[in-house]
Design a protein around this motif. Structure first.
Motif, PDB file in Angstrom:
ATOM      1  N   PRO A   1      -8.300  18.095 -15.690  1.00 42.83           N
ATOM      2  CA  PRO A   1      -7.603  16.828 -15.964  1.00 42.83           C
ATOM      3  C   PRO A   1      -8.482  15.634 -16.320  1.00 42.83           C
ATOM      4  O   PRO A   1      -8.048  14.760 -17.041  1.00 42.83           O
ATOM      5  CB  PRO A   1      -6.833  16.567 -14.671  1.00 42.83           C
ATOM      6  N   LYS A   2      -9.731  15.590 -15.862  1.00 43.01           N
ATOM      7  CA  LYS A   2     -10.603  14.449 -16.184  1.00 43.01           C
ATOM      8  C   LYS A   2     -11.279  14.604 -17.539  1.00 43.01           C
ATOM      9  O   LYS A   2     -11.941  13.689 -18.004  1.00 43.01           O
ATOM     10  CB  LYS A   2     -11.658  14.255 -15.097  1.00 43.01           C
ATOM     11  N   LYS A   3     -11.101  15.758 -18.179  1.00 43.19           N
ATOM     12  CA  LYS A   3     -11.754  16.039 -19.453  1.00 43.19           C
ATOM     13  C   LYS A   3     -10.789  15.779 -20.610  1.00 43.19           C
ATOM     14  O   LYS A   3      -9.606  16.099 -20.530  1.00 43.19           O
ATOM     15  CB  LYS A   3     -12.219  17.493 -19.483  1.00 43.19           C
ATOM     16  N   ARG A   4     -11.318  15.186 -21.672  1.00 45.50           N
ATOM     17  CA  ARG A   4     -10.550  14.983 -22.903  1.00 45.50           C
ATOM     18  C   ARG A   4     -11.181  15.798 -24.012  1.00 45.50           C
ATOM     19  O   ARG A   4     -12.402  15.875 -24.113  1.00 45.50           O
ATOM     20  CB  ARG A   4     -10.543  13.505 -23.287  1.00 45.50           C
ATOM     21  N   VAL A   5     -10.335  16.403 -24.840  1.00 50.30           N
ATOM     22  CA  VAL A   5     -10.824  17.241 -25.926  1.00 50.30           C
ATOM     23  C   VAL A   5     -10.126  16.867 -27.231  1.00 50.30           C
ATOM     24  O   VAL A   5      -8.997  16.386 -27.223  1.00 50.30           O
ATOM     25  CB  VAL A   5     -10.613  18.747 -25.614  1.00 50.30           C
ATOM     26  N   ALA A   6     -10.818  17.097 -28.324  1.00 55.27           N
ATOM     27  CA  ALA A   6     -10.240  16.880 -29.656  1.00 55.27           C
ATOM     28  C   ALA A   6      -9.830  18.235 -30.212  1.00 55.27           C
ATOM     29  O   ALA A   6     -10.620  19.181 -30.208  1.00 55.27           O
ATOM     30  CB  ALA A   6     -11.246  16.199 -30.576  1.00 55.27           C
ATOM     31  N   LYS A   7      -8.597  18.330 -30.679  1.00 55.83           N
ATOM     32  CA  LYS A   7      -8.065  19.564 -31.263  1.00 55.83           C
ATOM     33  C   LYS A   7      -7.154  19.192 -32.425  1.00 55.83           C
ATOM     34  O   LYS A   7      -6.731  18.052 -32.570  1.00 55.83           O
ATOM     35  CB  LYS A   7      -7.241  20.360 -30.236  1.00 55.83           C
ATOM     36  N   ARG A   8      -6.821  20.190 -33.236  1.00 52.84           N
ATOM     37  CA  ARG A   8      -5.884  19.975 -34.331  1.00 52.84           C
ATOM     38  C   ARG A   8      -4.471  20.314 -33.852  1.00 52.84           C
ATOM     39  O   ARG A   8      -4.255  21.352 -33.233  1.00 52.84           O
ATOM     40  CB  ARG A   8      -6.239  20.825 -35.541  1.00 52.84           C
ATOM     41  N   LEU A   9      -3.545  19.420 -34.115  1.00 53.32           N
ATOM     42  CA  LEU A   9      -2.143  19.673 -33.787  1.00 53.32           C
ATOM     43  C   LEU A   9      -1.603  20.676 -34.815  1.00 53.32           C
ATOM     44  O   LEU A   9      -1.646  20.429 -36.014  1.00 53.32           O
ATOM     45  CB  LEU A   9      -1.339  18.375 -33.838  1.00 53.32           C
ATOM     46  N   ILE A  10      -1.131  21.803 -34.325  1.00 47.93           N
ATOM     47  CA  ILE A  10      -0.649  22.877 -35.196  1.00 47.93           C
ATOM     48  C   ILE A  10       0.861  22.858 -35.317  1.00 47.93           C
ATOM     49  O   ILE A  10       1.415  23.051 -36.402  1.00 47.93           O
ATOM     50  CB  ILE A  10      -1.129  24.253 -34.679  1.00 47.93           C
ATOM     51  N   ALA A  11       1.546  22.632 -34.189  1.00 50.00           N
ATOM     52  CA  ALA A  11       3.014  22.674 -34.212  1.00 50.00           C
ATOM     53  C   ALA A  11       3.573  21.809 -33.089  1.00 50.00           C
ATOM     54  O   ALA A  11       2.929  21.592 -32.065  1.00 50.00           O
ATOM     55  CB  ALA A  11       3.498  24.115 -34.064  1.00 50.00           C
ATOM     56  N   THR A  12       4.801  21.346 -33.312  1.00 48.45           N
ATOM     57  CA  THR A  12       5.515  20.560 -32.305  1.00 48.45           C
ATOM     58  C   THR A  12       6.721  21.368 -31.825  1.00 48.45           C
ATOM     59  O   THR A  12       6.996  22.459 -32.327  1.00 48.45           O
ATOM     60  CB  THR A  12       5.955  19.202 -32.880  1.00 48.45           C
ATOM     61  N   GLU A  13       7.450  20.814 -30.868  1.00 52.15           N
ATOM     62  CA  GLU A  13       8.559  21.547 -30.254  1.00 52.15           C
ATOM     63  C   GLU A  13       9.521  22.123 -31.290  1.00 52.15           C
ATOM     64  O   GLU A  13       9.825  21.501 -32.299  1.00 52.15           O
ATOM     65  CB  GLU A  13       9.316  20.661 -29.275  1.00 52.15           C
ATOM     66  N   GLY A  14       9.927  23.359 -31.031  1.00 53.18           N
ATOM     67  CA  GLY A  14      10.885  24.040 -31.898  1.00 53.18           C
ATOM     68  C   GLY A  14      10.274  24.746 -33.091  1.00 53.18           C
ATOM     69  O   GLY A  14      10.949  25.523 -33.759  1.00 53.18           O
ATOM     70  N   GLU A  15       8.993  24.502 -33.359  1.00 51.11           N
ATOM     71  CA  GLU A  15       8.344  25.159 -34.504  1.00 51.11           C
ATOM     72  C   GLU A  15       7.773  26.508 -34.076  1.00 51.11           C
ATOM     73  O   GLU A  15       7.357  26.696 -32.940  1.00 51.11           O
ATOM     74  CB  GLU A  15       7.232  24.269 -35.080  1.00 51.11           C
ATOM     75  N   ARG A  16       7.766  27.429 -35.016  1.00 53.92           N
ATOM     76  CA  ARG A  16       7.246  28.776 -34.785  1.00 53.92           C
ATOM     77  C   ARG A  16       5.752  28.789 -35.126  1.00 53.92           C
ATOM     78  O   ARG A  16       5.335  28.254 -36.143  1.00 53.92           O
ATOM     79  CB  ARG A  16       7.999  29.759 -35.672  1.00 53.92           C
ATOM     80  N   VAL A  17       4.969  29.421 -34.242  1.00 52.32           N
ATOM     81  CA  VAL A  17       3.523  29.548 -34.448  1.00 52.32           C
ATOM     82  C   VAL A  17       3.152  31.016 -34.369  1.00 52.32           C
ATOM     83  O   VAL A  17       3.512  31.705 -33.418  1.00 52.32           O
ATOM     84  CB  VAL A  17       2.727  28.785 -33.350  1.00 52.32           C
ATOM     85  N   THR A  18       2.430  31.487 -35.383  1.00 54.17           N
ATOM     86  CA  THR A  18       1.836  32.817 -35.335  1.00 54.17           C
ATOM     87  C   THR A  18       0.334  32.606 -35.242  1.00 54.17           C
ATOM     88  O   THR A  18      -0.246  31.897 -36.056  1.00 54.17           O
ATOM     89  CB  THR A  18       2.192  33.640 -36.583  1.00 54.17           C
ATOM     90  N   TYR A  19      -0.275  33.188 -34.235  1.00 52.47           N
ATOM     91  CA  TYR A  19      -1.705  32.971 -34.019  1.00 52.47           C
ATOM     92  C   TYR A  19      -2.406  34.283 -33.720  1.00 52.47           C
ATOM     93  O   TYR A  19      -1.797  35.259 -33.300  1.00 52.47           O
ATOM     94  CB  TYR A  19      -1.928  31.967 -32.878  1.00 52.47           C
ATOM     95  N   VAL A  20      -3.705  34.281 -33.957  1.00 55.26           N
ATOM     96  CA  VAL A  20      -4.546  35.438 -33.690  1.00 55.26           C
ATOM     97  C   VAL A  20      -4.919  35.415 -32.217  1.00 55.26           C
ATOM     98  O   VAL A  20      -5.517  34.451 -31.741  1.00 55.26           O
ATOM     99  CB  VAL A  20      -5.817  35.419 -34.568  1.00 55.26           C
ATOM    100  N   VAL A  21      -4.550  36.460 -31.492  1.00 58.70           N
ATOM    101  CA  VAL A  21      -4.835  36.536 -30.058  1.00 58.70           C
ATOM    102  C   VAL A  21      -6.321  36.793 -29.823  1.00 58.70           C
ATOM    103  O   VAL A  21      -6.940  36.163 -28.972  1.00 58.70           O
ATOM    104  CB  VAL A  21      -3.988  37.650 -29.387  1.00 58.70           C
ATOM    105  N   ASP A  22      -6.892  37.701 -30.595  1.00 58.85           N
ATOM    106  CA  ASP A  22      -8.305  38.060 -30.455  1.00 58.85           C
ATOM    107  C   ASP A  22      -8.999  37.818 -31.796  1.00 58.85           C
ATOM    108  O   ASP A  22      -8.772  38.561 -32.746  1.00 58.85           O
ATOM    109  CB  ASP A  22      -8.428  39.528 -30.045  1.00 58.85           C
ATOM    110  N   PRO A  23      -9.864  36.781 -31.886  1.00 57.40           N
ATOM    111  CA  PRO A  23     -10.524  36.476 -33.159  1.00 57.40           C
ATOM    112  C   PRO A  23     -11.329  37.639 -33.736  1.00 57.40           C
ATOM    113  O   PRO A  23     -11.566  37.689 -34.934  1.00 57.40           O
ATOM    114  CB  PRO A  23     -11.448  35.303 -32.819  1.00 57.40           C
ATOM    115  N   LYS A  24     -11.736  38.588 -32.897  1.00 53.28           N
ATOM    116  CA  LYS A  24     -12.504  39.738 -33.388  1.00 53.28           C
ATOM    117  C   LYS A  24     -11.607  40.782 -34.031  1.00 53.28           C
ATOM    118  O   LYS A  24     -12.079  41.685 -34.699  1.00 53.28           O
ATOM    119  CB  LYS A  24     -13.295  40.364 -32.237  1.00 53.28           C
ATOM    120  N   ASN A  25     -10.289  40.652 -33.817  1.00 53.11           N
ATOM    121  CA  ASN A  25      -9.332  41.601 -34.365  1.00 53.11           C
ATOM    122  C   ASN A  25      -8.186  40.815 -35.000  1.00 53.11           C
ATOM    123  O   ASN A  25      -7.256  40.417 -34.315  1.00 53.11           O
ATOM    124  CB  ASN A  25      -8.818  42.525 -33.251  1.00 53.11           C
ATOM    125  N   SER A  26      -8.262  40.588 -36.292  1.00 57.34           N
ATOM    126  CA  SER A  26      -7.267  39.752 -36.972  1.00 57.34           C
ATOM    127  C   SER A  26      -5.878  40.392 -36.998  1.00 57.34           C
ATOM    128  O   SER A  26      -4.908  39.760 -37.384  1.00 57.34           O
ATOM    129  CB  SER A  26      -7.723  39.426 -38.396  1.00 57.34           C
TER     130      SER A  26
END
Length: 164
Positions: free
Chosen positions: A80-105
């Protein structure tokens, strides 16, 4: 004695002015925006792992105007005391398909972002701890949207969002 009283009043006046400036800057940082030092490998190639000074604004988050492609500053859901910068990919209700293991696309998973949540990812799929690891995060953990790179000077300028 009169000379010391004048000196004391002057010093008190200077201290009061300093406190007013400090409170103004603190309120601006808390409600409008401020500087963020972002470093680490998770946003490569967008942000250098050695660190960059960025400008962040909070108003878009407060008004619900952040969009996929924006770089956001997030309170870590795990530290909780840490802040990170990330890219927003999706908001509520949107579908996201992502790679679970980067070594296996071929290891794909698809979810629908729950109500009141967002999906964030680092640009560096091979070295980012993000929603692919801990899932969607509550919208309330969003702190602000990065819009300008200040340092290094060679990269000074707007950080326009782009779809990943």
């Amino acid at each position: 004695m009169g000379q010391w009283a004048g000196f004391g009043k002057g010093l008190l006046g200077e201290a009061f002015s300093f406190v007013k400036v400090f409170l103004f800057l603190q309120a601006t940082n808390d409600h409008v925006g401020g500087f963020v030092l972002a470093k680490g490998p998770s946003m490569l190639p967008t942000i250098s792992p050695s660190g960059e000074l960025l400008l962040m604004e909070r108003i878009s988050v407060q008004l619900g105007k952040v969009r996929p492609g924006d770089i956001v500053v997030v309170q870590s859901p795990l530290v909780p005391k840490k802040r990170v910068a990330k890219r927003l990919i999706a908001t509520e209700g949107e579908r996201v398909t992502y790679v679970v293991d980067p070594k296996n696309s071929d290891s794909l998973n698809t979810i629908v972002v729950p109500k009141g949540h967002v999906w964030v990812e680092g640009d560096n799929i091979h070295n980012s701890y993000d929603s692919r690891n801990f899932g969607a995060i509550p919208y309330g953990l969003l702190i602000g949207r990065v819009f300008w790179r200040v340092l290094p000077f060679k990269d000074f300028g707007s950080m326009e969002p782009h779809e990943k």
